[in-house]
Design a protein around this motif. Sequence first.
Motif, PDB file in Angstrom:
ATOM      1  N   GLY A   1      -3.613 -13.483   0.731  1.00  0.00           N
ATOM      2  CA  GLY A   1      -4.002 -14.638   1.544  1.00  0.00           C
ATOM      3  C   GLY A   1      -4.093 -14.262   3.013  1.00  0.00           C
ATOM      4  N   ALA A   2      -3.033 -13.617   3.499  1.00  0.00           N
ATOM      5  CA  ALA A   2      -2.992 -13.239   4.911  1.00  0.00           C
ATOM      6  C   ALA A   2      -4.138 -12.271   5.218  1.00  0.00           C
ATOM      7  N   PHE A   3      -4.327 -11.337   4.300  1.00  0.00           N
ATOM      8  CA  PHE A   3      -5.390 -10.357   4.537  1.00  0.00           C
ATOM      9  C   PHE A   3      -6.760 -11.041   4.578  1.00  0.00           C
ATOM     10  N   PHE A   4      -6.940 -11.970   3.661  1.00  0.00           N
ATOM     11  CA  PHE A   4      -8.218 -12.696   3.609  1.00  0.00           C
ATOM     12  C   PHE A   4      -8.489 -13.403   4.938  1.00  0.00           C
ATOM     13  N   LEU A   5      -7.457 -14.090   5.467  1.00  0.00           N
ATOM     14  CA  LEU A   5      -7.620 -14.812   6.734  1.00  0.00           C
ATOM     15  C   LEU A   5      -7.860 -13.836   7.890  1.00  0.00           C
ATOM     16  N   MET A   6      -7.132 -12.726   7.853  1.00  0.00           N
ATOM     17  CA  MET A   6      -7.317 -11.710   8.891  1.00  0.00           C
ATOM     18  C   MET A   6      -8.730 -11.127   8.819  1.00  0.00           C
ATOM     19  N   TYR A   7      -9.145 -10.888   7.597  1.00  0.00           N
ATOM     20  CA  TYR A   7     -10.459 -10.288   7.370  1.00  0.00           C
ATOM     21  C   TYR A   7     -11.561 -11.198   7.902  1.00  0.00           C
ATOM     22  N   GLN A   8     -11.363 -12.514   7.696  1.00  0.00           N
ATOM     23  CA  GLN A   8     -12.354 -13.487   8.173  1.00  0.00           C
ATOM     24  C   GLN A   8     -12.457 -13.500   9.679  1.00  0.00           C
ATOM     25  N   MET A   9     -11.309 -13.258  10.311  1.00  0.00           N
ATOM     26  CA  MET A   9     -11.279 -13.255  11.769  1.00  0.00           C
ATOM     27  C   MET A   9     -11.993 -12.026  12.310  1.00  0.00           C
ATOM     28  N   HIS A  10     -11.603 -10.890  11.757  1.00  0.00           N
ATOM     29  CA  HIS A  10     -12.209  -9.652  12.235  1.00  0.00           C
ATOM     30  C   HIS A  10     -12.002  -8.565  11.184  1.00  0.00           C
ATOM     31  N   ALA A  11     -13.061  -8.243  10.476  1.00  0.00           N
ATOM     32  CA  ALA A  11     -12.947  -7.347   9.322  1.00  0.00           C
ATOM     33  C   ALA A  11     -12.381  -5.977   9.693  1.00  0.00           C
ATOM     34  N   ALA A  12     -12.943  -5.356  10.712  1.00  0.00           N
ATOM     35  CA  ALA A  12     -12.520  -3.993  11.068  1.00  0.00           C
ATOM     36  C   ALA A  12     -11.056  -3.980  11.474  1.00  0.00           C
ATOM     37  N   LEU A  13     -10.663  -4.970  12.275  1.00  0.00           N
ATOM     38  CA  LEU A  13      -9.276  -5.080  12.726  1.00  0.00           C
ATOM     39  C   LEU A  13      -8.334  -5.241  11.536  1.00  0.00           C
ATOM     40  N   ALA A  14      -8.739  -6.095  10.595  1.00  0.00           N
ATOM     41  CA  ALA A  14      -7.896  -6.347   9.422  1.00  0.00           C
ATOM     42  C   ALA A  14      -7.663  -5.054   8.652  1.00  0.00           C
TER      43      ALA A  14
ATOM     44  N   SER B   1      15.144   2.090   3.260  1.00  0.00           N
ATOM     45  CA  SER B   1      14.954   0.951   4.159  1.00  0.00           C
ATOM     46  C   SER B   1      14.473   1.421   5.536  1.00  0.00           C
ATOM     47  N   SER B   2      14.901   2.589   5.977  1.00  0.00           N
ATOM     48  CA  SER B   2      14.386   3.068   7.271  1.00  0.00           C
ATOM     49  C   SER B   2      12.890   3.354   7.175  1.00  0.00           C
ATOM     50  N   TYR B   3      12.516   3.975   6.069  1.00  0.00           N
ATOM     51  CA  TYR B   3      11.112   4.290   5.837  1.00  0.00           C
ATOM     52  C   TYR B   3      10.273   3.008   5.878  1.00  0.00           C
ATOM     53  N   ASN B   4      10.752   1.987   5.148  1.00  0.00           N
ATOM     54  CA  ASN B   4      10.013   0.727   5.122  1.00  0.00           C
ATOM     55  C   ASN B   4       9.981   0.062   6.488  1.00  0.00           C
ATOM     56  N   TYR B   5      11.117   0.134   7.178  1.00  0.00           N
ATOM     57  CA  TYR B   5      11.195  -0.475   8.504  1.00  0.00           C
ATOM     58  C   TYR B   5      10.108   0.108   9.400  1.00  0.00           C
ATOM     59  N   LEU B   6      10.024   1.428   9.367  1.00  0.00           N
ATOM     60  CA  LEU B   6       9.047   2.109  10.219  1.00  0.00           C
ATOM     61  C   LEU B   6       7.629   1.625   9.907  1.00  0.00           C
ATOM     62  N   PHE B   7       7.301   1.574   8.619  1.00  0.00           N
ATOM     63  CA  PHE B   7       5.936   1.208   8.257  1.00  0.00           C
ATOM     64  C   PHE B   7       5.621  -0.249   8.572  1.00  0.00           C
ATOM     65  N   ILE B   8       6.632  -1.110   8.431  1.00  0.00           N
ATOM     66  CA  ILE B   8       6.415  -2.520   8.760  1.00  0.00           C
ATOM     67  C   ILE B   8       6.110  -2.657  10.253  1.00  0.00           C
ATOM     68  N   ARG B   9       6.910  -1.938  11.059  1.00  0.00           N
ATOM     69  CA  ARG B   9       6.689  -2.010  12.509  1.00  0.00           C
ATOM     70  C   ARG B   9       5.327  -1.417  12.865  1.00  0.00           C
ATOM     71  N   LEU B  10       4.932  -0.378  12.139  1.00  0.00           N
ATOM     72  CA  LEU B  10       3.642   0.233  12.426  1.00  0.00           C
ATOM     73  C   LEU B  10       2.507  -0.743  12.174  1.00  0.00           C
ATOM     74  N   ILE B  11       2.657  -1.537  11.113  1.00  0.00           N
ATOM     75  CA  ILE B  11       1.625  -2.547  10.831  1.00  0.00           C
ATOM     76  C   ILE B  11       1.533  -3.521  12.001  1.00  0.00           C
ATOM     77  N   ASN B  12       2.711  -3.990  12.465  1.00  0.00           N
ATOM     78  CA  ASN B  12       2.729  -4.892  13.618  1.00  0.00           C
ATOM     79  C   ASN B  12       2.105  -4.242  14.857  1.00  0.00           C
ATOM     80  N   LEU B  13       2.474  -2.978  15.048  1.00  0.00           N
ATOM     81  CA  LEU B  13       1.997  -2.251  16.215  1.00  0.00           C
ATOM     82  C   LEU B  13       0.478  -2.071  16.167  1.00  0.00           C
ATOM     83  N   PHE B  14      -0.025  -1.722  14.989  1.00  0.00           N
ATOM     84  CA  PHE B  14      -1.477  -1.552  14.826  1.00  0.00           C
ATOM     85  C   PHE B  14      -2.199  -2.856  15.128  1.00  0.00           C
ATOM     86  N   ALA B  15      -1.614  -3.981  14.651  1.00  0.00           N
ATOM     87  CA  ALA B  15      -2.229  -5.289  14.890  1.00  0.00           C
ATOM     88  C   ALA B  15      -2.321  -5.540  16.391  1.00  0.00           C
ATOM     89  N   LEU B  16      -1.233  -5.220  17.106  1.00  0.00           N
ATOM     90  CA  LEU B  16      -1.182  -5.423  18.552  1.00  0.00           C
ATOM     91  C   LEU B  16      -2.195  -4.513  19.261  1.00  0.00           C
TER      92      LEU B  16
END
Length: 573
Positions: free
Chosen positions: A144-157, A241-256
């Motif tokens: 769902g989130a991806f779909f909404l993001m994709y609608q906003m801006h495909a490349a960014l998503a 959990s550290s591995y996951n933490y890093l990747f979650i933050r990376l997703i946020n960082l990429f979005a920013l």
Amino acid sequence: MLKRFFSYYRPYRKLFLLDFGCAVLAGLLELTFPVSVNVVIDRIMPMNNFRYILLACLGLFLFYLINTGLQYIVVYFGHKLGVNIETDMRKELFTHLQKQSFTYYDNQKTGKLISRLTTDLFEISEVAHHGPEDIFITIMTMTGAFFLMYQMHAALAIATIILVPFIILALYFFNQKMTQVNTDIYDTIGEFNSGVEAAVSGVRVTQSFANEPFENTRFRALSERYRQAKIRFYQVMAVSSSYNYLFIRLINLFALLFGSYYTIKGELLTGQFVSFILLANVFVRPIEKINTMIESYPKGIAGFKRFIEELDRPLMVTDRVDAKELSTVKGDIVYDHVSFSYGESHQVLQDLSLTIKAGETVAFVGESGSGKTTLCNLLPRFYEATDGAITIDGEDIQSFTLESLRRKIGTVQQDVFLFPGTIRENIAYGKLSATDAEISQAVRLAHLDQVISQMEQGLDTVIGERGVKLSGGQKQRVAIARMFLKNPPILILDEATSALDTETEQVIQESLDTLAHGRTTLIIAHRLATVQHADRIIVVSPNGILEQGSHEELLKQQGAYQKLYDAQFRTLA
Ligand code: ADP
């Protein structure tokens, strides 16, 4: 395994649907917040009308209220579902364990079995509740989130979620690893529990040998193994959990990062940008949740695997499909070329044949270890004869249901087991529906009345674990009283009078004689003095039956019986 797991949801279909439906709805409503923020910033704010903003917030507040209700339903009913499933599994395992044969228990440690029934299944309710829900909601929210993001801006998503495959791979890998480590942990808990069980029940022996330091060392070794196993688990968990933490933050960082880039380029409005960041947050939330649940899933899966393993262990003694009730019993017993061995190698009985007439009292004598107990244990099918057949009134005992067969055979064991509770409860174990009058009669017949009258609480005296508060003779009499209540036509007495003083022995002998009256009775005799009046004495040796006949007949034969008799007579004299 998955199919097997889901079969436990069957009785709770409604509960599951309620919980699942609410969880899905709550997940969907969560998606509305970022979208509303977008609308508020880009459309309503430019209107400069605070009333609209207020209205929008009011709408959101309503959503949150609904979500609060949903939250309650999911947490309460979802866990209820999990706990119900956990309880069902425990019940099923317990019933299965109750049906396991003596052979099974000969080779099991009590502590291990207890932990299979308790610790192993602790986390299963969490998995049963969150498992299906989390998987579905994760997929739904992320899509769902991806779909909404994709609608906003495909490349960014796409740029934002580019790292997701790594997370999925990691989750899969670490989950497997942790399940494996958890199986080890459960193994060590089992060992640990049996160690504790043995130490506690053997504490009297420990103290009498002053071996406390030895036991302490042994306990420390067990604790250490448990500690090590747990540490290994947390090691894997920390990496995961550290591995996951890093990747979650990376997703946020990429979005920013990419979001600001496209906003500066003018491809995205500010409101859209903020909304996109929020959506990215919604997108990673399920992963974060899995990260916090990562401890209980592998535990639940490991526990379920062990549960299935135990449940699938075949029963060695079971009813035949065409098994019938053994109703009225005359009491003729025939052992027809019976062989038996405990393991592969140790043949205890070989081609043994024997006929016992209804109402007869037969005593088995012979050196210790010659197979007397084994021979008697085959009759109620505590162990199954490896060859040959045993019949009661001409019918193979294997053609009867175990329950009906065992109801007709009473065994008084040498080592009496009493349950924690009162004397009354222990006697009534012979017939759970016994009335007070029946219990009093059994007490009288077992010569227990005097013992009980001296107790302050009488029949309601609590006798301690395994009857520690009773003497050996008293325990024997409770077991005999139990048997009077059970009133079986066939009786097996593992004669235990050798451990008692002469007076008590006489009293018990009297009640045993009364008990044996009118029943087919098999006595496992350790001392010859008490069985001289048996209808027949059978001398057993590791090579089979040596001779049989009455006391006088056997003495006249001057064979094995006479040798045994002389030996005992000499030691007595
Ligand atoms: P008895 O009653 O004449 O003293 P048992 O029937 O108890 O003899 O034992 C016969 C043989 O079987 C012995 O050698 C004993 O070690 C062995 N045995 C008894 N019970 C078991 C068991 N549960 N598992 C393996 N071997 C056993």
